[in-house]
Scaffold this active site. Structure first.
Site, short mmCIF file in Angstrom:
data_model
loop_
_atom_site.label_atom_id
_atom_site.label_comp_id
_atom_site.label_asym_id
_atom_site.label_seq_id
_atom_site.Cartn_x
_atom_site.Cartn_y
_atom_site.Cartn_z
N HIS A 157 29.17 32.38 41.43
CA HIS A 157 30.51 32.14 40.90
C HIS A 157 30.77 30.74 40.33
O HIS A 157 31.90 30.46 39.93
CB HIS A 157 31.58 32.47 41.93
CG HIS A 157 31.46 33.85 42.51
ND1 HIS A 157 31.28 34.97 41.72
CD2 HIS A 157 31.47 34.29 43.80
CE1 HIS A 157 31.19 36.03 42.50
NE2 HIS A 157 31.29 35.65 43.76
N GLU A 189 37.89 49.15 54.72
CA GLU A 189 37.93 49.90 53.47
C GLU A 189 36.55 50.07 52.86
O GLU A 189 35.65 49.26 53.10
CB GLU A 189 38.87 49.22 52.47
CG GLU A 189 38.51 47.78 52.16
CD GLU A 189 39.52 47.15 51.20
OE1 GLU A 189 39.09 46.64 50.15
OE2 GLU A 189 40.73 47.17 51.51
N CYS A 213 38.09 43.98 46.56
CA CYS A 213 37.81 43.89 47.99
C CYS A 213 39.03 43.39 48.76
O CYS A 213 39.62 42.38 48.43
CB CYS A 213 36.64 42.93 48.25
SG CYS A 213 35.04 43.67 48.05
#
Length: 368
Positions: free
Chosen positions: A235, A105, A352
């Site tokens: 993160h 993708e 994602c």
């Protein structure tokens, strides 16, 4: 994924098809066919300027040469399987089929500075990040440089269909499915090809490579003499919290990542971007912001705050807007430049891996 088994020299697909050859390699390949240098230059322009997907399009090459090329170097263009368009912001998400039947993708995002495409570097991912849908079905294989290029070129062609001959992609982010540093050679080859003056000629400064923190890859990338931007998916402000979100933290500590980032800046002069997905109750407190700022102090960097995308298979909660703004202001008060990523494509499986996983689930349910 086995959390402590991340290889510093991961296996890569060594194959190079003709659409993934650099100009000198292409000249050598055509020399073996008895052709002169200028024919290779014409072919390179067809592949990377005009983004041809078939030798039949290459009308200034002889029919004999086109037949010889098709026999020895068959092209393997991507095929569009799905296109989803956001009603909220015009973001377009694409699912492309590869020649071997796998699907990947890509996302087209509209900004004031131009059209940006986020591409995948692998079919799936083995990094195991808890908040990411790309890793849910594991890693199938790495992409060839030509398959990475194909995502940009297919979206370019689609843009021209929709908006006319001047529409084009101006920025590329290697931040889709996969870990680029685990497909290092093909990733660097992609950058050299997409920025080649004889080809698509996208400025390397308009290319961003995102990694979850593969330290040897960061250092190797710093030595490439490229001008691309490095983005680190961090993160968390400390190793223990990071281990709960990202298995790669069991292999590389934040201190090691910071040392590699300082090395990258010394070698390239390029500011480092840190991606920080805010997960409610996990990494979004004032104390987290203060610790993060301390980690980044002294490095020319920028923090991109990302309210976590909801993933059906995960239980993470997105913090509300007020909470996100508070975290941003805390970082800025500590001297760290921080922005909040504009949410795009929320109504079209924008995160994602979501579109690919949806497609794979649909195929399984239908028996396909």
């Amino acid at each position: 994924m086995v959390e402590n088994s991340i290889s510093e020299h991961p296996e890569e697909n060594p194959a190079i098809d003709i659409a993934g050859m650099l100009p000198d390699e292409l000249r050598g390949a055509l020399e073996t066919l008895g052709e002169k240098k200028y024919r290779a230059d014409q072919l390179f322009a067809w592949l990377h300027q005009k983004e041809a997907v078939s030798y039949d399009e290459m009308t200034n090459l002889s029919k004999k040469l086109r037949q010889a090329l098709a026999e020895k170097y068959p092209l393997a263009p991507l095929r569009m399987v799905r296109e989803q368009v956001s009603k909220l912001d015009g973001t377009r998400k694409y699912l492309f089929a590869l020649q071997d039947g796998n699907v990947i993708e890509s996302v087209l995002m509209r900004y004031h500075h131009g059209n940006s495409v986020c591409i995948s570097s692998q079919v799936g991912c083995r990094m195991g990040c808890r908040f990411c849908a790309s890793t849910l079905n594991g890693l199938v294989r790495s992409l060839l440089a030509s398959e990475m290029l194909g995502q940009v070129y297919m979206i370019d062609r689609r843009l021209r269909e929709l908006e006319g001959p001047d529409a084009h992609v101006s920025n590329v982010v290697i931040m889709g499915s996969g870990e680029p540093m685990e497909n290092y050679d093909n990733m660097v080859r992609f950058i050299r090809l997409i920025s080649c003056p004889e080809g698509r000629c996208i400025s390397q400064r308009n290319i961003t490579v995102s990694t979850c923190g593969i330290v040897p890859g960061i250092r190797r990338f710093a030595d490439e003499e490229l001008s691309a931007t490095l983005a680190i998916s961090l993160h968390a402000p400390d190793d223990e919290k990071r281990k709960k979100l990202m298995p790669v933290a069991n292999r590389y500590s934040i201190d090691e990542i910071m040392e590699a980032c300082h090395y990258f800046f010394r070698k390239t002069g390029r500011r480092v971007t840190f991606e920080y997905a805010l997960v409610h109750g996990q990494n979004d407190t004032d104390a987290d912001a203060e610790e993060l700022a301390g980690r980044l102090h002294g490095l020319n960097c920028h923090v991109n705050l990302i309210p976590v995308n909801p993933v059906r298979e995960r239980s993470f909660i997105r913090p509300d807007r007020t909470h996100v703004l508070t975290f941003q202001k805390k970082l800025e008060k500590c001297g760290i430049n921080a922005t909040i990523r504009r949410e795009m494509g929320a109504d079209i499986d924008g995160a994602c891996g979501q579109l690919r996983n949806s497609y794979l689930n649909d195929s399984q349910e239908s028996g396909g």
